[in-house]
Design a protein around this motif. Sequence first.
Motif, mmCIF file in Angstrom:
data_model
loop_
_atom_site.group_PDB
_atom_site.id
_atom_site.type_symbol
_atom_site.label_atom_id
_atom_site.label_comp_id
_atom_site.label_asym_id
_atom_site.label_seq_id
_atom_site.Cartn_x
_atom_site.Cartn_y
_atom_site.Cartn_z
ATOM 1 N N GLY A 194 9.800 -11.171 -13.437
ATOM 2 C CA GLY A 194 9.196 -12.347 -14.036
ATOM 3 C C GLY A 194 7.732 -12.156 -14.380
ATOM 4 O O GLY A 194 7.032 -13.113 -14.701
ATOM 5 N N ARG A 195 7.246 -10.915 -14.328
ATOM 6 C CA ARG A 195 5.842 -10.619 -14.632
ATOM 7 C C ARG A 195 5.709 -10.261 -16.108
ATOM 8 O O ARG A 195 5.790 -9.101 -16.487
ATOM 9 C CB ARG A 195 5.354 -9.456 -13.768
ATOM 10 N N MET A 196 5.503 -11.261 -16.918
ATOM 11 C CA MET A 196 5.402 -11.050 -18.363
ATOM 12 C C MET A 196 3.932 -11.103 -18.770
ATOM 13 O O MET A 196 3.314 -12.174 -18.747
ATOM 14 C CB MET A 196 6.191 -12.124 -19.101
ATOM 15 N N PRO A 197 3.311 -9.980 -19.121
ATOM 16 C CA PRO A 197 1.887 -9.973 -19.460
ATOM 17 C C PRO A 197 1.613 -10.682 -20.777
ATOM 18 O O PRO A 197 2.466 -10.718 -21.671
ATOM 19 C CB PRO A 197 1.578 -8.472 -19.564
ATOM 20 N N GLU A 198 0.415 -11.245 -20.892
ATOM 21 C CA GLU A 198 0.031 -11.890 -22.143
ATOM 22 C C GLU A 198 -0.053 -10.858 -23.263
ATOM 23 O O GLU A 198 0.312 -11.127 -24.404
ATOM 24 C CB GLU A 198 -1.314 -12.596 -21.973
ATOM 25 N N ASN A 199 -0.543 -9.675 -22.922
ATOM 26 C CA ASN A 199 -0.605 -8.577 -23.887
ATOM 27 C C ASN A 199 0.617 -7.692 -23.685
ATOM 28 O O ASN A 199 0.772 -7.059 -22.650
ATOM 29 C CB ASN A 199 -1.890 -7.771 -23.669
ATOM 30 N N GLU A 200 1.489 -7.660 -24.679
ATOM 31 C CA GLU A 200 2.739 -6.901 -24.557
ATOM 32 C C GLU A 200 2.503 -5.411 -24.331
ATOM 33 O O GLU A 200 3.358 -4.709 -23.798
ATOM 34 C CB GLU A 200 3.589 -7.095 -25.817
ATOM 35 N N SER A 201 1.323 -4.914 -24.736
ATOM 36 C CA SER A 201 1.015 -3.498 -24.588
ATOM 37 C C SER A 201 0.396 -3.158 -23.239
ATOM 38 O O SER A 201 0.015 -2.007 -23.009
ATOM 39 C CB SER A 201 0.059 -3.056 -25.712
ATOM 40 N N GLU A 202 0.292 -4.146 -22.362
ATOM 41 C CA GLU A 202 -0.285 -3.890 -21.047
ATOM 42 C C GLU A 202 0.503 -2.799 -20.321
ATOM 43 O O GLU A 202 1.735 -2.775 -20.355
ATOM 44 C CB GLU A 202 -0.281 -5.167 -20.212
ATOM 45 N N HIS A 203 -0.225 -1.901 -19.664
ATOM 46 C CA HIS A 203 0.424 -0.810 -18.929
ATOM 47 C C HIS A 203 0.738 -1.312 -17.527
ATOM 48 O O HIS A 203 -0.103 -1.257 -16.630
ATOM 49 C CB HIS A 203 -0.512 0.399 -18.892
ATOM 50 N N ASP A 204 1.956 -1.817 -17.323
ATOM 51 C CA ASP A 204 2.320 -2.389 -16.025
ATOM 52 C C ASP A 204 3.421 -1.562 -15.344
ATOM 53 O O ASP A 204 3.174 -0.947 -14.311
ATOM 54 C CB ASP A 204 2.740 -3.859 -16.158
ATOM 55 N N PHE A 205 4.588 -1.509 -15.921
ATOM 56 C CA PHE A 205 5.671 -0.714 -15.343
ATOM 57 C C PHE A 205 5.680 0.676 -15.975
ATOM 58 O O PHE A 205 5.545 0.818 -17.184
ATOM 59 C CB PHE A 205 7.020 -1.414 -15.536
ATOM 60 N N ASP A 206 5.828 1.690 -15.125
ATOM 61 C CA ASP A 206 5.810 3.068 -15.600
ATOM 62 C C ASP A 206 7.189 3.502 -16.086
ATOM 63 O O ASP A 206 8.216 2.932 -15.690
ATOM 64 C CB ASP A 206 5.360 4.012 -14.482
ATOM 65 N N ALA A 207 7.202 4.542 -16.917
ATOM 66 C CA ALA A 207 8.467 5.092 -17.425
ATOM 67 C C ALA A 207 8.274 6.579 -17.689
ATOM 68 O O ALA A 207 8.030 7.004 -18.817
ATOM 69 C CB ALA A 207 8.899 4.364 -18.697
ATOM 70 N N PHE A 208 8.351 7.374 -16.626
ATOM 71 C CA PHE A 208 8.266 8.828 -16.743
ATOM 72 C C PHE A 208 9.676 9.406 -16.913
ATOM 73 O O PHE A 208 10.655 8.788 -16.493
ATOM 74 C CB PHE A 208 7.613 9.428 -15.498
ATOM 75 N N THR A 209 9.775 10.592 -17.506
ATOM 76 C CA THR A 209 11.104 11.183 -17.679
ATOM 77 C C THR A 209 11.750 11.428 -16.316
ATOM 78 O O THR A 209 11.139 12.004 -15.415
ATOM 79 C CB THR A 209 11.032 12.511 -18.453
ATOM 80 N N CYS A 210 12.961 10.946 -16.185
ATOM 81 C CA CYS A 210 13.767 11.037 -14.960
ATOM 82 C C CYS A 210 13.115 10.315 -13.783
ATOM 83 O O CYS A 210 13.449 10.567 -12.626
ATOM 84 C CB CYS A 210 14.058 12.493 -14.594
ATOM 85 N N GLY A 211 12.181 9.396 -14.075
ATOM 86 C CA GLY A 211 11.575 8.588 -13.030
ATOM 87 C C GLY A 211 12.532 7.499 -12.576
ATOM 88 O O GLY A 211 13.259 6.918 -13.388
ATOM 89 N N LEU A 212 12.508 7.199 -11.290
ATOM 90 C CA LEU A 212 13.447 6.225 -10.716
ATOM 91 C C LEU A 212 12.700 4.997 -10.210
ATOM 92 O O LEU A 212 11.782 5.105 -9.394
ATOM 93 C CB LEU A 212 14.213 6.857 -9.554
ATOM 94 N N SER A 213 13.089 3.837 -10.698
ATOM 95 C CA SER A 213 12.546 2.570 -10.215
ATOM 96 C C SER A 213 13.581 1.875 -9.352
ATOM 97 O O SER A 213 14.786 2.088 -9.508
ATOM 98 C CB SER A 213 12.155 1.667 -11.393
ATOM 99 N N LYS A 214 13.093 1.044 -8.437
ATOM 100 C CA LYS A 214 13.987 0.329 -7.524
ATOM 101 C C LYS A 214 13.538 -1.119 -7.412
ATOM 102 O O LYS A 214 12.370 -1.392 -7.141
ATOM 103 C CB LYS A 214 13.977 0.989 -6.143
ATOM 104 N N PHE A 215 14.475 -2.036 -7.612
ATOM 105 C CA PHE A 215 14.195 -3.464 -7.522
ATOM 106 C C PHE A 215 15.105 -4.085 -6.474
ATOM 107 O O PHE A 215 16.323 -3.880 -6.494
ATOM 108 C CB PHE A 215 14.418 -4.142 -8.876
ATOM 109 N N ASN A 216 14.507 -4.824 -5.563
ATOM 110 C CA ASN A 216 15.257 -5.477 -4.492
ATOM 111 C C ASN A 216 15.283 -6.977 -4.697
ATOM 112 O O ASN A 216 14.272 -7.589 -5.060
ATOM 113 C CB ASN A 216 14.627 -5.167 -3.130
ATOM 114 N N ARG A 217 16.413 -7.560 -4.455
ATOM 115 C CA ARG A 217 16.564 -9.002 -4.596
ATOM 116 C C ARG A 217 15.787 -9.714 -3.491
ATOM 117 O O ARG A 217 15.783 -9.274 -2.332
ATOM 118 C CB ARG A 217 18.031 -9.380 -4.490
ATOM 119 N N ARG A 218 15.089 -10.741 -3.863
ATOM 120 C CA ARG A 218 14.363 -11.516 -2.865
ATOM 121 C C ARG A 218 15.362 -12.252 -1.988
ATOM 122 O O ARG A 218 16.189 -13.023 -2.481
ATOM 123 C CB ARG A 218 13.409 -12.500 -3.541
ATOM 124 N N VAL A 219 15.279 -12.012 -0.701
ATOM 125 C CA VAL A 219 16.283 -12.512 0.246
ATOM 126 C C VAL A 219 16.436 -14.013 0.172
ATOM 127 O O VAL A 219 17.543 -14.547 0.193
ATOM 128 C CB VAL A 219 15.927 -12.083 1.682
#
Length: 265
Positions: A194-219
């Motif tokens: 739900g973190r939507m930056p005002e500037n769409e070009s903001e560098h927030d989430f990374d995306a490196f080749t073969c990089g792994l992200s993990k998101f956990n559901r809020r209990v």
Amino acid sequence: MVLETIYVLRHANRVHYNLDSRTGVYSSAYGIANPTGLGNDPVLAAHGVEQSIEFANHVLQLDPPVDIIYSSPFYRCLQTLTPALETIFAQRKEFPLVRVENGIGEFFGRAHFHHPSPAPPSVLLSHFPSIDPTYTPIITPATNGETIPGLHDRLAYALYRMIMELDDHPAKPRSVLICSHAATIIAVGRVLTGRMPENESEHDFDAFTCGLSKFNRRVRSPVRGVVGGWDCELNSDCSFLAGGQEYGWHFNGDESFIDDKKSML
């Protein structure tokens, strides 16, 4: 609610491809033929193949373990997953089928031409027998491209449907692995948290080749859907890769091939 964790993997390093923005013609670079015959659907580079093997060596260390797998319909994503599928098969003695979902496919900027659609399941199955032939994609992106807000809307809808289906799945999966592309992965992070930056070009989430992200559901989150119900634990982690973080990508402008000012004249 059953689903607890969403893993998001960017495809490994790929072979370059070219685009003539005047004609909309994509072509493979260095004379390397693409197996699907599409100019925008390259294979992994040799280094990317090595990265995919490194991920396969890492996949069994994930907690919770991977239960269900989704992939973009492009060759490089399915190729990235192949060694990991073999690793999981060796551990579980059953081959996990991959759900090919166009809704988590590549992002192409708005254009005056049509971007090539990914290969159909019948073609992909000839290269990747691990594809689930019974799966029907949730959504198919427009071939003339999208705006960045449009990409976020597409991912919000696709993820909502995916999460709802997995929550109600009789096998009660705890986790899902999604293999996709840089722009899509950034949008996934924004949609889930739900973190939507005002500037769409903001560098927030990374995306490196073969990089792994993990998101956990809020209990304690009452949200069954998407926005705001997930926290990011890993942001394109590359600690399992010998080369570490490589070829990071982020939005730079609207990525459009259309000049709105000229189109108004």
